[in-house]
Scaffold this motif. Structure first.
Motif, PDB file in Angstrom:
ATOM      1  N   LYS A   1      -3.188 -21.655 -51.724  1.00  0.00           N
ATOM      2  CA  LYS A   1      -2.445 -22.641 -50.929  1.00  0.00           C
ATOM      3  C   LYS A   1      -1.862 -22.135 -49.859  1.00  0.00           C
ATOM      4  O   LYS A   1      -1.564 -22.599 -48.654  1.00  0.00           O
ATOM      5  N   TYR A   2      -1.710 -20.839 -49.767  1.00  0.00           N
ATOM      6  CA  TYR A   2      -0.893 -19.890 -48.692  1.00  0.00           C
ATOM      7  C   TYR A   2      -1.509 -19.151 -48.021  1.00  0.00           C
ATOM      8  O   TYR A   2      -0.994 -18.337 -47.029  1.00  0.00           O
ATOM      9  N   GLU A   3      -3.182 -19.192 -47.889  1.00  0.00           N
ATOM     10  CA  GLU A   3      -3.772 -18.254 -47.272  1.00  0.00           C
ATOM     11  C   GLU A   3      -3.608 -18.700 -45.759  1.00  0.00           C
ATOM     12  O   GLU A   3      -3.638 -19.909 -45.512  1.00  0.00           O
ATOM     13  N   ARG A   4      -3.414 -17.688 -44.794  1.00  0.00           N
ATOM     14  CA  ARG A   4      -3.402 -17.911 -43.571  1.00  0.00           C
ATOM     15  C   ARG A   4      -4.890 -18.136 -42.768  1.00  0.00           C
ATOM     16  O   ARG A   4      -5.846 -17.607 -43.300  1.00  0.00           O
ATOM     17  N   PRO A   5      -4.828 -18.894 -41.846  1.00  0.00           N
ATOM     18  CA  PRO A   5      -6.126 -19.341 -41.080  1.00  0.00           C
ATOM     19  C   PRO A   5      -6.680 -17.966 -40.650  1.00  0.00           C
ATOM     20  O   PRO A   5      -5.594 -16.914 -40.405  1.00  0.00           O
ATOM     21  N   PRO A   6      -7.873 -17.759 -40.586  1.00  0.00           N
ATOM     22  CA  PRO A   6      -8.552 -16.454 -39.717  1.00  0.00           C
ATOM     23  C   PRO A   6      -7.947 -16.235 -38.478  1.00  0.00           C
ATOM     24  O   PRO A   6      -7.551 -17.134 -37.717  1.00  0.00           O
ATOM     25  N   ALA A   7      -7.610 -15.144 -38.340  1.00  0.00           N
ATOM     26  CA  ALA A   7      -7.139 -14.510 -36.856  1.00  0.00           C
ATOM     27  C   ALA A   7      -8.196 -14.835 -35.838  1.00  0.00           C
ATOM     28  O   ALA A   7      -9.361 -14.748 -36.169  1.00  0.00           O
ATOM     29  N   PRO A   8      -7.996 -15.023 -34.741  1.00  0.00           N
ATOM     30  CA  PRO A   8      -8.755 -15.157 -33.575  1.00  0.00           C
ATOM     31  C   PRO A   8      -9.438 -14.051 -33.212  1.00  0.00           C
ATOM     32  O   PRO A   8      -8.796 -12.700 -33.481  1.00  0.00           O
ATOM     33  N   PRO A   9     -10.766 -14.070 -32.895  1.00  0.00           N
ATOM     34  CA  PRO A   9     -11.470 -12.695 -32.528  1.00  0.00           C
ATOM     35  C   PRO A   9     -10.668 -11.992 -31.674  1.00  0.00           C
ATOM     36  O   PRO A   9     -10.144 -12.553 -30.643  1.00  0.00           O
ATOM     37  N   GLU A  10     -10.663 -10.700 -31.705  1.00  0.00           N
ATOM     38  CA  GLU A  10      -9.712  -9.807 -30.986  1.00  0.00           C
ATOM     39  C   GLU A  10     -10.749  -9.512 -29.387  1.00  0.00           C
ATOM     40  O   GLU A  10     -11.970  -9.301 -29.562  1.00  0.00           O
ATOM     41  N   ASP A  11      -9.848  -9.647 -28.265  1.00  0.00           N
ATOM     42  CA  ASP A  11     -10.717  -9.134 -27.222  1.00  0.00           C
ATOM     43  C   ASP A  11     -11.359  -7.556 -27.384  1.00  0.00           C
ATOM     44  O   ASP A  11     -10.630  -6.694 -27.433  1.00  0.00           O
ATOM     45  N   GLU A  12     -12.649  -7.524 -26.906  1.00  0.00           N
ATOM     46  CA  GLU A  12     -13.032  -6.114 -26.929  1.00  0.00           C
ATOM     47  C   GLU A  12     -13.195  -5.653 -25.531  1.00  0.00           C
ATOM     48  O   GLU A  12     -14.464  -5.629 -24.797  1.00  0.00           O
ATOM     49  N   GLU A  13     -12.268  -5.133 -24.740  1.00  0.00           N
ATOM     50  CA  GLU A  13     -12.191  -4.674 -23.496  1.00  0.00           C
ATOM     51  C   GLU A  13     -12.051  -3.098 -23.233  1.00  0.00           C
ATOM     52  O   GLU A  13     -11.666  -2.467 -24.308  1.00  0.00           O
TER      53      GLU A  13
END
Length: 173
Positions: free
Chosen positions: A161-173
């Motif tokens: 019930k408390y799982e956070r949504p996946p983090a957005p992809p990180e920019d690869e610069e």
């Protein structure tokens, strides 16, 4: 204060940045004066929504010295290997277990706060396990896993019930 700066108004963005920076620096200084495993856990909890940063921190703190630099030490009458890492994985698991026990027993937190704290610590434990598996032998991996299993096992259904949504992809610069 931070809440007032978030409220808006002229100059509030700059005030919020300054107050956030001061808050972060105070947290970092506090983490330096507590037990290293407790400080690491606190730092990881501040980065729970930043998987890239969290994994860099775990790698830095859990990575042992080269094997030829390991030392043997007596701890509580037992001969143990000092891997030369900044935080021993088993001390991190103990810090996590102790922290979660205190949160649960404190009684000052509602069910959602306790559930979210357990879910966040589980994310950290899973990430830490990956590094323990990479850096250490099977015995250490088993000890790390077995030290945390009784902490999370009884509440696994609730944690979904408390799982956070996946983090957005990180920019690869």
């Amino acid at each position: 204060n931070i809440a007032a700066a978030e409220g808006g108004g002229e100059g509030s963005e700059m005030s919020l940045q300054i107050l956030s920076h001061v808050y972060t620096r105070v947290q970092e200084e506090m983490e330096k004066i507590v037990d290293p495993a407790v400080g690491l856990l606190h730092r990881l909890l501040r980065q729970v929504e930043q998987p890239g940063i969290r994994n860099n921190i775990l790698e830095k703190y859990l990575k042992p010295k080269p094997e030829d630099e390991w030392e043997m030490a007596f701890v509580d009458g037992d001969m143990v290997t000092d891997f030369g890492c900044e935080v021993d994985p088993l001390k991190l698991s103990l810090a996590m277990s102790t922290y979660l026990q205190r949160v649960r027993d404190e009684g000052a937190f509602d069910e959602d706060a306790v559930g979210q704290t357990y879910a966040d610590c589980r994310v950290i434990a899973k990430d830490a396990r990956v590094w323990v598996e990479q850096f250490y032998d099977q015995e250490m991996l088993d000890d790390f896993t077995e030290s945390l299993t009784p902490v999370f096992q009884p509440i696994m259904k609730t944690l979904e019930k408390y799982e956070r949504p996946p983090a957005p992809p990180e920019d690869e610069e």
